[in-house]
Design a protein around this motif. Structure first.
Motif, PDB file in Angstrom:
ATOM      1  N   MET A   1       0.857  -1.187   0.000  1.00 57.07           N
ATOM      2  CA  MET A   1       0.000   0.000   0.000  1.00 57.07           C
ATOM      3  C   MET A   1       0.895   1.240   0.000  1.00 57.07           C
ATOM      4  O   MET A   1       1.489   1.580   1.009  1.00 57.07           O
ATOM      5  N   ALA A   2       0.967   1.928  -1.164  1.00 57.18           N
ATOM      6  CA  ALA A   2       1.836   3.103  -1.253  1.00 57.18           C
ATOM      7  C   ALA A   2       1.267   4.280  -0.474  1.00 57.18           C
ATOM      8  O   ALA A   2       1.968   4.916   0.306  1.00 57.18           O
ATOM      9  N   ARG A   3      -0.065   4.594  -0.665  1.00 56.35           N
ATOM     10  CA  ARG A   3      -0.727   5.694   0.067  1.00 56.35           C
ATOM     11  C   ARG A   3      -2.140   5.267   0.401  1.00 56.35           C
ATOM     12  O   ARG A   3      -2.765   4.468  -0.307  1.00 56.35           O
ATOM     13  N   ASP A   4      -2.662   5.827   1.520  1.00 57.72           N
ATOM     14  CA  ASP A   4      -4.050   5.541   1.834  1.00 57.72           C
ATOM     15  C   ASP A   4      -4.954   6.547   1.121  1.00 57.72           C
ATOM     16  O   ASP A   4      -4.501   7.386   0.326  1.00 57.72           O
ATOM     17  N   GLY A   5      -6.287   6.491   1.393  1.00 60.04           N
ATOM     18  CA  GLY A   5      -7.241   7.351   0.696  1.00 60.04           C
ATOM     19  C   GLY A   5      -7.039   8.816   0.957  1.00 60.04           C
ATOM     20  O   GLY A   5      -7.532   9.667   0.200  1.00 60.04           O
ATOM     21  N   SER A   6      -6.296   9.168   2.013  1.00 56.71           N
ATOM     22  CA  SER A   6      -6.032  10.587   2.308  1.00 56.71           C
ATOM     23  C   SER A   6      -4.676  11.029   1.798  1.00 56.71           C
ATOM     24  O   SER A   6      -4.256  12.166   2.050  1.00 56.71           O
ATOM     25  N   GLY A   7      -3.966  10.113   1.112  1.00 58.86           N
ATOM     26  CA  GLY A   7      -2.663  10.455   0.579  1.00 58.86           C
ATOM     27  C   GLY A   7      -1.520  10.233   1.530  1.00 58.86           C
ATOM     28  O   GLY A   7      -0.384  10.600   1.244  1.00 58.86           O
ATOM     29  N   ASN A   8      -1.787   9.612   2.688  1.00 60.36           N
ATOM     30  CA  ASN A   8      -0.731   9.363   3.671  1.00 60.36           C
ATOM     31  C   ASN A   8       0.049   8.093   3.282  1.00 60.36           C
ATOM     32  O   ASN A   8      -0.535   7.076   2.890  1.00 60.36           O
ATOM     33  N   TYR A   9       1.358   8.145   3.441  1.00 59.61           N
ATOM     34  CA  TYR A   9       2.211   7.005   3.094  1.00 59.61           C
ATOM     35  C   TYR A   9       2.817   6.402   4.362  1.00 59.61           C
ATOM     36  O   TYR A   9       3.266   7.124   5.247  1.00 59.61           O
ATOM     37  N   SER A  10       2.809   5.090   4.434  1.00 60.57           N
ATOM     38  CA  SER A  10       3.468   4.371   5.559  1.00 60.57           C
ATOM     39  C   SER A  10       4.189   3.141   4.994  1.00 60.57           C
ATOM     40  O   SER A  10       3.686   2.491   4.078  1.00 60.57           O
ATOM     41  N   ILE A  11       5.374   2.827   5.575  1.00 56.35           N
ATOM     42  CA  ILE A  11       6.185   1.681   5.111  1.00 56.35           C
ATOM     43  C   ILE A  11       5.500   0.384   5.558  1.00 56.35           C
ATOM     44  O   ILE A  11       5.123   0.244   6.729  1.00 56.35           O
ATOM     45  N   PRO A  12       5.325  -0.560   4.657  1.00 56.27           N
ATOM     46  CA  PRO A  12       4.580  -1.792   5.036  1.00 56.27           C
ATOM     47  C   PRO A  12       5.321  -2.661   6.042  1.00 56.27           C
ATOM     48  O   PRO A  12       4.686  -3.343   6.850  1.00 56.27           O
ATOM     49  N   ASN A  13       6.640  -2.679   6.028  1.00 49.93           N
ATOM     50  CA  ASN A  13       7.395  -3.580   6.916  1.00 49.93           C
ATOM     51  C   ASN A  13       8.319  -2.777   7.833  1.00 49.93           C
ATOM     52  O   ASN A  13       9.015  -1.869   7.380  1.00 49.93           O
ATOM     53  N   ASN A  27      13.006  -5.791   0.343  1.00 54.34           N
ATOM     54  CA  ASN A  27      12.632  -5.571  -1.066  1.00 54.34           C
ATOM     55  C   ASN A  27      11.181  -5.107  -1.191  1.00 54.34           C
ATOM     56  O   ASN A  27      10.841  -4.297  -2.043  1.00 54.34           O
ATOM     57  N   ALA A  28      10.289  -5.632  -0.327  1.00 53.20           N
ATOM     58  CA  ALA A  28       8.888  -5.196  -0.362  1.00 53.20           C
ATOM     59  C   ALA A  28       8.770  -3.715  -0.024  1.00 53.20           C
ATOM     60  O   ALA A  28       7.987  -2.969  -0.629  1.00 53.20           O
ATOM     61  N   ASN A  29       9.576  -3.267   0.992  1.00 53.13           N
ATOM     62  CA  ASN A  29       9.565  -1.829   1.332  1.00 53.13           C
ATOM     63  C   ASN A  29      10.036  -0.978   0.154  1.00 53.13           C
ATOM     64  O   ASN A  29       9.430   0.045  -0.188  1.00 53.13           O
ATOM     65  N   PHE A  30      11.197  -1.386  -0.438  1.00 46.51           N
ATOM     66  CA  PHE A  30      11.715  -0.614  -1.579  1.00 46.51           C
ATOM     67  C   PHE A  30      10.702  -0.589  -2.730  1.00 46.51           C
ATOM     68  O   PHE A  30      10.510   0.426  -3.424  1.00 46.51           O
ATOM     69  N   SER A  31      10.045  -1.723  -2.961  1.00 45.70           N
ATOM     70  CA  SER A  31       9.061  -1.774  -4.050  1.00 45.70           C
ATOM     71  C   SER A  31       7.880  -0.836  -3.774  1.00 45.70           C
ATOM     72  O   SER A  31       7.379  -0.143  -4.674  1.00 45.70           O
ATOM     73  N   ASP A  32       7.468  -0.815  -2.511  1.00 49.53           N
ATOM     74  CA  ASP A  32       6.339   0.068  -2.156  1.00 49.53           C
ATOM     75  C   ASP A  32       6.734   1.538  -2.294  1.00 49.53           C
ATOM     76  O   ASP A  32       5.945   2.370  -2.756  1.00 49.53           O
ATOM     77  N   ILE A  33       7.970   1.861  -1.861  1.00 41.50           N
ATOM     78  CA  ILE A  33       8.453   3.254  -2.014  1.00 41.50           C
ATOM     79  C   ILE A  33       8.530   3.635  -3.483  1.00 41.50           C
ATOM     80  O   ILE A  33       8.152   4.740  -3.892  1.00 41.50           O
ATOM     81  N   ALA A  34       9.012   2.706  -4.306  1.00 42.16           N
ATOM     82  CA  ALA A  34       9.101   2.996  -5.743  1.00 42.16           C
ATOM     83  C   ALA A  34       7.727   3.256  -6.332  1.00 42.16           C
ATOM     84  O   ALA A  34       7.523   4.151  -7.172  1.00 42.16           O
ATOM     85  N   THR A  35       6.751   2.442  -5.896  1.00 47.31           N
ATOM     86  CA  THR A  35       5.373   2.650  -6.386  1.00 47.31           C
ATOM     87  C   THR A  35       4.846   4.017  -5.967  1.00 47.31           C
ATOM     88  O   THR A  35       4.195   4.731  -6.741  1.00 47.31           O
TER      89      THR A  35
END
Length: 436
Positions: A1-13, A27-35
């Motif tokens: 999940m790159a951003r929630d419905g309000s545009g907030n971003y949190s690292i998944p792991n 790698n999952a964190n880096f992939s999410d940040i890239a997204t």
């Protein structure tokens, strides 16, 4: 999940210190940040938006100019603000502009447009057309229409209600009004409204009316030079009023510059067949001007009839002509009136008198204005003589006002012996009105 419905971003792991970190989690964190970064708008504008840009209700402004930008001002309404002021407000039905607008190219407006200031359209090309209004309606009705509306809360007679002004530069480079087309209300009454149309031009440094058109006349204050044919019967013509009886006031029509008055007094009555004289004609007057009536004819006379009126009082105005009334003719004398006609009445510029026949009453002068009546015939006596004609006078009055007048009534002929003398004719007044 790159951003929630309000545009907030949190690292998944997340990771705990001094524990093993799994490569898959990293790698999952880096992939999410890239997204998340891919979904962001690049500051150098390398990538476009892939969905609508949703703004806060305060819109956006500029870092170096924070009181200038775009914002929401009400439901379904937004504004362009500059210097903290809303200069353009756009709604679902209207666009409100609070400052001057400079439009360099063409402007196409499909609906109504209300403007509160002065609109200036400037061009420098030969034959520049600053505005063109086009109607594609194919019917015979008027269109397109350029409407000027003087929305007055207290309309009154003599109000001017709009104008087209034509300006140019004088030799001192001063903007100068050289011509104007305008209308003026002359009757504001609901149901019977009237207005006059004015064409005005700069003459000798003053804007001057050169033509005024109303419901009843066209006024041209200056001289009229015509090179062709004027066929309309109601253009710059004098109006004529005719007064044939009584005493009243003459009131000039609107716009009259001067009048020509022609009038004569009443003719004297013809003499009767015996010694009964005709009555003298009655005086006709217009203001201070006076015409004298003709003298009545003598009865039972073979001599000349009565003299016409002469020498009435002069009034204010320019005399054109004065003609004394003619003297009535005498009648033949003799022992028998069988073949002796009554005398002719006197004549004036309006006509002659009647003629009495043998052993007949004198004819009235009523068909000939101001003429004297004819003398009456009689048996075994001389027939009466004709009455004198009334005096005639003609004159101009400039800038006339209300003027009192009196028309001389018909004078009676002499009473009958065998036959009566004819009545003299009544006087008359003709007033011709001119507008230039």
């Amino acid at each position: 999940m790159a951003r929630d419905g309000s545009g907030n971003y949190s690292i998944p792991n997340t990771f705990v210190p001094s524990t093993t970190i799994a490569s898959t989690a990293v790698n999952a964190n880096f992939s999410d940040i890239a997204t998340a970064l891919t979904g962001s708008l690049a500051r150098n504008s390398e990538g476009p938006m892939t969905a609508a840009l949703v703004l806060h209700q305060n819109g956006f402004n500029y870092e170096v100019d924070p009181d200038t930008g775009i914002k929401r001002t009400a439901a379904n309404e937004q504004a362009i603000f500059c210097g903290g002021a809303n200069v353009v407000v756009v709604g679902t039905a209207t666009v409100s502009i609070a400052i001057a607008v400079n439009i360099v190219g063409a402007l196409a407006v499909g609906g109504a447009m209300t403007l509160g200031g002065t609109q200036t359209i400037t061009g420098s090309s030969v034959g520049f057309v600053g505005q063109e209004i086009i109607s594609t309606e194919a019917a015979a009705a008027v269109g397109p229409i350029h409407s000027l509306y003087r929305n007055s809360a207290s309309p009154a007679n003599a109000d001017f209600i709009g104008a087209y002004d034509f300006y140019g530069n004088d030799s001192g480079a001063n903007k100068t009004l050289f011509g104007r087309l305008t209308f003026q209300i002359t009757d504001v009454t609901n149901g019977s409204e009237d207005a006059d149309f004015f064409i005005q031009a700069m003459i000798g440094g003053t804007v001057t009316t050169v033509l005024r058109s109303s419901a009843s006349q066209i006024q041209i204050p200056g001289s009229l030079a015509v090179t062709g044919v004027i066929s309309a019967s109601n253009i710059v013509r004098p109006t004529v009023q005719r007064f044939t009886a009584g005493a009243a006031n003459y009131t000039p029509s609107a716009g009259v510059s001067h009048i020509r008055v022609r009038m004569c007094a009443g003719g004297g009555g013809g003499g009767g067949g015996t010694a009964n004289n005709g009555t003298n004609g009655n005086t006709t007057s217009f203001g201070a001007w006076t015409c004298l009536g003709g003298t009545g004819g003598t009865g039972n006379s073979g001599s000349g009839g009565g003299a016409g009126g002469t020498g009435g009082a002069d009034g204010t105005g320019t005399l054109i002509n004065r003609v004394p009334g003619g003297k009535g003719c005498g009648s033949a004398s003799g022992n028998s009136g069988m073949s002796n006609a009554g005398g002719h009445g006197g004549v004036n510029p309006f006509g002659g008198a009647g003629v009495g026949g043998a052993l007949a009453a004198g004819s009235n002068g009523t068909a000939n204005t101001g003429a004297g009546g004819a003398g009456g015939g009689g048996a075994n006596v001389g027939p009466g003589s004709g009455g004198g004609a009334g005096e005639y006078v003609e004159f101009f009055v400039n800038s006339p006002g209300v003027i009192a007048y009196s028309v001389g009534a018909a004078a009676n002929g002499g009473a009958a012996g065998t036959f009566a003398g004819g009545n003299g004719a009544a006087g008359v007044i003709f007033v011709e009105e001119f507008y230039i």
